[in-house]
Enzyme design. Sequence first.
Site, short mmCIF file in Angstrom:
data_model
loop_
_atom_site.label_atom_id
_atom_site.label_comp_id
_atom_site.label_asym_id
_atom_site.label_seq_id
_atom_site.Cartn_x
_atom_site.Cartn_y
_atom_site.Cartn_z
N GLU A 173 0.79 -1.65 -0.02
CA GLU A 173 0.39 -0.46 0.48
C GLU A 173 0.98 0.82 -0.16
O GLU A 173 1.08 1.81 0.46
CB GLU A 173 -1.08 -0.12 1.16
CG GLU A 173 -2.00 -1.04 1.38
CD GLU A 173 -2.86 -0.81 2.27
OE1 GLU A 173 -2.63 -0.40 3.50
OE2 GLU A 173 -4.05 -1.55 2.35
N GLU A 363 -5.56 -7.79 -1.00
CA GLU A 363 -5.82 -8.19 0.97
C GLU A 363 -7.37 -6.98 0.51
O GLU A 363 -7.63 -6.40 -0.07
CB GLU A 363 -5.64 -6.61 1.35
CG GLU A 363 -4.60 -7.17 1.60
CD GLU A 363 -3.64 -5.72 2.42
OE1 GLU A 363 -4.33 -4.79 3.56
OE2 GLU A 363 -2.55 -5.38 2.79
#
Length: 466
Positions: A173, A363
């Site tokens: 991320e 995710e």
Amino acid sequence: MLDRSFLWGGAIAANQSEGAYREDGRGLAVSDYLPSAPDRIFNIRTQLDETLYYPYRYAIDFYHRYPEDIALLAKMEIRCLRMSISWSRIYPNGDDAQPNEKGLAYYEAVFQELQKHGIEPIVTISHFDMPMHLLTCYGGWKNHRLIDFFETYCKTIFARYKHYVRYWMGFNEINHIQTMPFIAGGILPDEEHRLQDIYQASHHMFVANALAVKHCHKMIPHAKMGCMIACGGIYPNSSRPEDVFETYQLKRRTYFYADVMMQGVYPTYSKRIFTEHDVRLKIQDGELALLRRYPCDYLAFSYYRSTNHQAGISIYGNTGGIMGIKNPYLRTSKWGWQIDELGFRLVLNELYDRYRKPLLVAENGFGTRDEVSEDGQIHDYERMDYLRCHVKMLMEARKDGVDVFGYTWWGIIDIVSAGTGEMEKRYGFIHVDADNEGKGSYKRTLKDSFYLYRDIIRSDGSCIDM
Ligand code: BGP
């Protein structure tokens, strides 16, 4: 005809699962400095305070229990496990002349265990746990020197694990550096020059990532190197053009990271962002050519929820992405994250239309409290509902023509929450008996969702329609 190649799997991260934070030569990482607290990712401390509880020190003790845990994951019939390597297990200070052999040996043993069960590792090279020494001594990713340290780290793990790992990704991320610069970018931005520091550190990470792509392709010819962004859904709060346009601008703040690493060039709109925020990037000779020459092979992303944005409101983000205005059409979790499975299908289509390269859902998960019933079972119906709805939309996106090659449920086993350091915010299909203070038997229990996911894998998702 079942597509046996689709990588149904689960995801964890070293700092949220291993524990053993000082064992076998591991150095301190930025994540070790975050005590349990609702605002811990924003309230940064660079000193340890032994009166506080640090959940990552023990986590779920995956470091010692990985053989049993991997055996349970094999029982679930997952085909891949997205996991991360703790940089400070390999280079305790990040700038060490030699790697830590005990750290290298540990991950080799984990990969051998996965191989024994036919589970493909998908490895995140840096997942919120950069060596703290690189921040305290060099200033973290603001310092150009980190490119060399990261390059050495990558070449070391590519050489050691080239026979076990064919899917890699660089920074978890990476776009979260905008809202969580300490854990996502290993920097303490100078508030007066916040965006200058964030974009300069981002540039160094882009260069480091391109070098990782170069070495990955050279050292492991059949391997793929991806990049990874957090990409929740963001809707304009009204059809007022200002809301629509500013929401698009906000989405670009996320796309910017994938644009550079997937397309190999700084997008033209970034010039205006840099001008308007007085950002002057220091770019060394050859770096833009390196970015152009080594774009990533695939795009991995996390999706949990969506949110609404209204022109002019301040931007707030947490581990689930941008947190704006509540959407009245959506259900909300106990942690205030809004459940939007159609938003998941939308993001899959938008990302594929934009990059036209394979996608990996790295995710997707639902954090909530679990109740252990009298019969000792855990009937996690809410989590099963979230899983069904999102797998249904994943199947729809595949029918839409999106080239998505894997889906790894976040927190395949209960682990420590990144945002708050809690165990009670549980994602797993396997329960771990530990509370927010780390107390408990650490016994593993299969939840009802364990069996649902196994059926989904066996039927390549088609059981959802039954
Ligand atoms: C992402 C991280 C994961 C995971 C997830 C869920 O930002 O990549 O590490 O933690 O968020 O967030 P949380 O654990 O705060 O519920």
